[in-house]
Motif scaffolding. Structure first.
Motif, PDB file in Angstrom:
ATOM      1  N   TYR A 188       0.820  -1.012   0.062  1.00 20.77           N
ATOM      2  CA  TYR A 188      -0.190   0.303   0.085  1.00 20.77           C
ATOM      3  C   TYR A 188       0.908   1.533  -0.277  1.00 20.77           C
ATOM      4  CZ  TYR A 188      -3.148   3.459   1.387  1.00 20.77           C
ATOM      5  OH  TYR A 188      -4.113   4.561   2.350  1.00 20.77           O
ATOM      6  N   GLU A 189       0.712   1.729  -1.032  1.00 22.31           N
ATOM      7  CA  GLU A 189       1.069   3.723  -1.017  1.00 22.31           C
ATOM      8  C   GLU A 189       1.733   4.513  -0.319  1.00 22.31           C
ATOM      9  OE1 GLU A 189       4.696   4.128  -2.837  1.00 22.31           O
ATOM     10  OE2 GLU A 189       4.373   2.073  -3.473  1.00 22.31           O
ATOM     11  N   ASP A 190      -0.131   4.734  -0.824  1.00 23.55           N
ATOM     12  CA  ASP A 190      -0.483   6.184   0.181  1.00 23.55           C
ATOM     13  C   ASP A 190      -2.207   5.942  -0.541  1.00 23.55           C
ATOM     14  OD1 ASP A 190      -0.854   8.471   1.951  1.00 23.55           O
ATOM     15  OD2 ASP A 190       0.390   9.197   0.989  1.00 23.55           O
ATOM     16  N   GLY A 191      -2.986   6.609   0.140  1.00 26.17           N
ATOM     17  CA  GLY A 191      -3.966   6.991   0.247  1.00 26.17           C
ATOM     18  C   GLY A 191      -4.718   8.359   1.025  1.00 26.17           C
ATOM     19  N   TYR A 192      -5.885   9.202   0.379  1.00 33.26           N
ATOM     20  CA  TYR A 192      -6.945   9.758   1.228  1.00 33.26           C
ATOM     21  C   TYR A 192      -7.996   9.752   1.650  1.00 33.26           C
ATOM     22  CZ  TYR A 192      -7.300  14.809   1.978  1.00 33.26           C
ATOM     23  OH  TYR A 192      -7.504  15.543   2.508  1.00 33.26           O
ATOM     24  N   ARG A 193      -8.762  10.253   1.975  1.00 37.65           N
ATOM     25  CA  ARG A 193     -10.537  10.314   2.009  1.00 37.65           C
ATOM     26  C   ARG A 193     -10.480  11.769   1.856  1.00 37.65           C
ATOM     27  NH1 ARG A 193     -12.724   5.586   4.972  1.00 37.65           N
ATOM     28  NH2 ARG A 193     -14.335   7.076   4.297  1.00 37.65           N
ATOM     29  N   PHE A 194     -11.527  11.537   0.702  1.00 33.89           N
ATOM     30  CA  PHE A 194     -12.193  13.109   0.660  1.00 33.89           C
ATOM     31  C   PHE A 194     -13.662  13.205   1.530  1.00 33.89           C
ATOM     32  CE2 PHE A 194      -9.895  12.023  -2.477  1.00 33.89           C
ATOM     33  CZ  PHE A 194      -9.083  12.669  -2.953  1.00 33.89           C
ATOM     34  N   GLY A 195     -13.467  13.276   2.703  1.00 36.14           N
ATOM     35  CA  GLY A 195     -14.239  13.453   3.470  1.00 36.14           C
ATOM     36  C   GLY A 195     -15.480  12.003   3.545  1.00 36.14           C
TER      37      GLY A 195
END
Length: 113
Positions: free
Chosen positions: A32-39
């Protein structure tokens, strides 16, 4: 470039969790490289793995969003080519996407409960 679209309903957070677990365990070299939650209704996750076929690393970007009661996923692979000017080898990308698709479609749909 290939892409995979999937639509479902159910618990958004549970679905994101299932996708994350499936993607991480496609192969022993997947990370898993990275991620982001948008709300509360969108998540972006990026995974990478080694491709034996292409002797390189390939990535899989996964975007999941919930809109009007439907959960939509798009997965797009990239990388793997060894050429400088043009893309001549996408076998590793295709294999990563195919294995992700088979994993997701073959899993128990726990997010529907």
């Amino acid at each position: 470039m290939a892409k995979y679209l999937y639509e479902t309903t159910g618990d958004f957070n549970a679905f994101v969790g299932v996708v994350h677990e499936l993607a991480q365990h496609i192969s022993s070299t997947t990370i898993y490289e990275d991620g982001y939650r948008f709300g509360e209704q969108s998540a972006m996750m990026v995974y990478e793995r080694y491709s034996i076929v292409g002797s390189s690393r390939v990535s899989l970007s996964v975007m999941i969003t919930e809109f009007e009661g439907k959960i939509q996923l798009v997965a797009i692979p990239s990388g793997g080519s060894q050429a400088i000017a043009l893309k001549i080898n996408n076998w590793g990308e295709g294999a990563f996407l195919k294995e992700f698709k088979q994993s997701l479609e073959g899993t128990d749909k726990t997010w529907l409960r």
